[in-house]
Design an enzyme around this catalytic site. Structure first.
Site, PDB file in Angstrom:
ATOM      1  N   ASN A  52     -14.060  19.827  -2.946  1.00 23.69           N
ATOM      2  CA  ASN A  52     -13.398  18.492  -2.998  1.00 23.69           C
ATOM      3  C   ASN A  52     -13.732  17.364  -2.192  1.00 23.69           C
ATOM      4  OD1 ASN A  52     -11.435  19.924  -5.029  1.00 23.69           O
ATOM      5  ND2 ASN A  52      -9.887  20.241  -3.543  1.00 23.69           N
ATOM      6  N   GLN A 172      -4.670  24.616   6.585  1.00 22.74           N
ATOM      7  CA  GLN A 172      -3.607  25.776   6.363  1.00 22.74           C
ATOM      8  C   GLN A 172      -4.300  26.850   7.057  1.00 22.74           C
ATOM      9  OE1 GLN A 172      -5.678  23.961   3.814  1.00 22.74           O
ATOM     10  NE2 GLN A 172      -6.349  25.570   2.476  1.00 22.74           N
ATOM     11  N   GLN A 173      -5.204  26.783   7.611  1.00 22.11           N
ATOM     12  CA  GLN A 173      -5.773  28.087   8.411  1.00 22.11           C
ATOM     13  C   GLN A 173      -5.122  28.010   9.582  1.00 22.11           C
ATOM     14  OE1 GLN A 173      -6.348  29.960   6.233  1.00 22.11           O
ATOM     15  NE2 GLN A 173      -8.609  30.278   6.071  1.00 22.11           N
ATOM     16  N   ASP A 257      -7.520  16.233   0.870  1.00 23.46           N
ATOM     17  CA  ASP A 257      -9.058  16.319   0.890  1.00 23.46           C
ATOM     18  C   ASP A 257      -9.721  14.968   0.558  1.00 23.46           C
ATOM     19  OD1 ASP A 257      -8.635  19.137   1.223  1.00 23.46           O
ATOM     20  OD2 ASP A 257      -8.819  19.438  -0.952  1.00 23.46           O
TER      21      ASP A 257
END
Length: 325
Positions: A52, A172-173, A257
């Site tokens: 993205n 998100q990690q 993104d």
């Protein structure tokens, strides 16, 4: 100067639920949830954070190099990205796993329930950036976007060892990485990206104060949704940039993104961080008005007009000449 973007490459399976998730939740039964939502629509779209970002950079006129891991099913996606200005020569193709898949359902309140199948992404930890840098020549910045956590830490370590500037985007990690890995990911980053929730999670995970984080990075970019973005450094005045208002929200997927791509494009084009954030916010609004993360087209005059309406003619005059025609 070359931008390299590492991270996930995936297909997005986006569904729409014509109701509110919260209406199906029973407050005293939350310890054992078993729910099924009948959705009205399914759109299968190209996605993945790194892809993205690269698509958006290509749309703005940059020629980013995409680095990540995919399956044998990547051929059509590769062609799409290359047609939009993305260098895919450095993508690792797995012999045994499918390309990652993101499955997301959005309700009428724009709440989301999502799952992510890693697939070939687990092989990203095998990618070494040295050969990529040698083939490309002068690498200006490596973006370490959400990916296999081991790969993310390895990429930042290699950047430090090779003296390559990098941007850390744990996103998100953060929920999967322990404090030691997060500290390694952040240390030495030219840019750090988080949203409001991720900011607090990063502080909790690292055990650092906000000032201690700022001491480790060049610039901390904190997105705040409808409240825009705040940019801080260890020794300068904070910069705040308001968001671009959107009348009709189509799909929130990929908005972060898009912001990152716009911001990175701006600093890559030698704009100030304030101007770069304005580009990021404007591009985020474009994506918010689109269904899917790569289904929009940018027209430079129209895009500059949007910037002028929100941030003024002076901002548009600086930004428009640098946009792709």
């Amino acid at each position: 100067m070359q931008l390299v973007v590492t991270g996930s490459i995936a297909t997005d399976h986006l569904m729409t639920f014509p109701g509110r998730f919260t209406d199906s939740l029973v407050s005293d039964q939350l310890e054992s949830i078993s729910l099924s939502f009948l959705v009205d629509e399914l759109d299968v779209r190209r996605g993945g954070v790194a892809a993205n970002i690269c698509f958006a950079l290509g749309s703005l006129g940059a020629s980013p190099a995409l680095v990540g891991a995919v399956g044998q099913d990547f051929a059509d996606y590769r062609s799409w990205l290359e047609r939009h200005g993305v260098d895919t020569d450095h993508v690792h193709v797995s012999e045994t796993r499918h390309t990652s898949r993101f499955l997301c359902t959005t309700d009428t309140d724009q709440n989301q329930i999502a799952s992510f199948y890693a697939g070939a992404m687990s092989e990203a930890r095998e990618i070494e950036l040295g050969p990529v840098a040698e083939r490309l020549g002068n690498v200006d910045l490596v973006v370490v976007a959400p990916n296999d956590p081991v790969a993310m830490v390895r990429h930042t370590q290699e950047c430090r060892e090779r003296g390559i500037r990098f941007a850390a985007d744990p996103s998100q990690q953060l929920a999967r990485m322990d404090g030691s890995d997060v500290r390694q990911l952040v240390t030495g980053a030219a840019y750090l990206f988080t949203n409001n929730y991720e900011t607090q999670l990063l502080l909790k995970s690292t055990g650092w104060t906000q000032q201690e984080v700022l001491d480790q990075v060049g610039c901390w970019v904190m997105t705040q949704g409808a409240d825009g973005v705040r940019i801080e450094t260890s020794d300068g005045e904070p910069v705040s940039v308001p968001a671009v208002a959107v009348k009709d929200v189509a799909d929130p997927t990929g908005v972060g993104d898009a912001f990152r791509a716009g911001f990175l494009w701006g600093v890559h084009r030698d704009l100030t961080v304030e101007r770069a954030a304005q580009v990021g916010c404007a591009l985020a609004a474009v994506v918010l008005e689109s269904v899917g993360t790569q289904e929009y087209e940018l027209e430079s005059t129209e895009f500059a007009g949007r910037i002028a309406r929100v941030y003024g003619d002076a901002a548009a005059a600086e930004i428009e000449p640098k946009l792709a025609r």
